[in-house]
Design a protein around this motif. Sequence first.
Motif: not given
Length: 306
Positions: A170, A243, A247, A249-251, A256-257, A260
């Motif tokens: 990430f 992950p 989660q 921070e991704l949402d 960003v992953r 992937p």
Amino acid sequence: MKTIEWKDWEIFCRVVEGAGFTKGAELADVPKSSASAAVSRLEMQLGVRLFERTTRRVRVTERGQQLYDRVAPLFTELREISAEAVSVSTEVAGTLRIATPYEVGSLHLSPSLTRLLRLHPALRVEVDVTWDQPDLVERGYDLVFVMTNTGLHDSSFASKRVVLIDRGFFASPALIRARGLPRTPQDLANWPMLGNAEDRRWEFLRDGTEVASLAVEPRMRTQNAEIRLKAALDGLGVARLSPRYVQDELDQGRLVRVLPGYTSSPLKVYVLMPARKLMPASVRAFLDVLEETLGSADTRLVAARG
């Protein structure tokens, strides 16, 4: 024949194990003066010197070591018998002492602990956060959770692998804009990296099979995933994290992953417990709840020995 003071014998064993009166008294949960007096009484009763004492150190004598080797296993057996007797009780009460890394406690144990306390109102729980593997007996823990990249160190304790934590890679959107979107693991070779203390290489897996690896020299090393996460959010490097842990921070688009299509080798989480024929009711109840809770989530339970 004089009455045998078994407490003096037990304190003697603790002084041997602690390599001195200060640590021995702590292990026996008595004042140092009481430990010294107990050993002196035992020496008088037996007519032998058990320790050589100087102003700088305490060393068990040859005769003292011989007596310890015969007596210590008896006290171990007595403690196991006592624990087994207590475990017969159907009431889950008392205090359950647990040590765990922060990430394991917050992500995987919290739901189980909540359920456990609701099921057993008479039970109390103490949770210490540590990334090390503390000594269960010396620190008085009932259960210790250990997180590792590989396997357990040699241990005389019973163990069970309870969680496999998936990991990915990430980075912040700002770092990706500056560096460009990586397409292959080799594209990360010149990126700044954020790793834990053991990271020497990162593995890249597809469908559980390693297809590539990359030697790493992280610019930051820490066992604390929260510190690595914050550094990644600040654009300081690419981090290998769970992950599930990132989660939010991704949402929100703050992280960003990268790559992937790849995962990395999972972290293994083991629970250690003193080896007993029968375990205390509180430990048994928690392990039952843990298996039920984790078994219904995205984690796997696998029986193992350390």
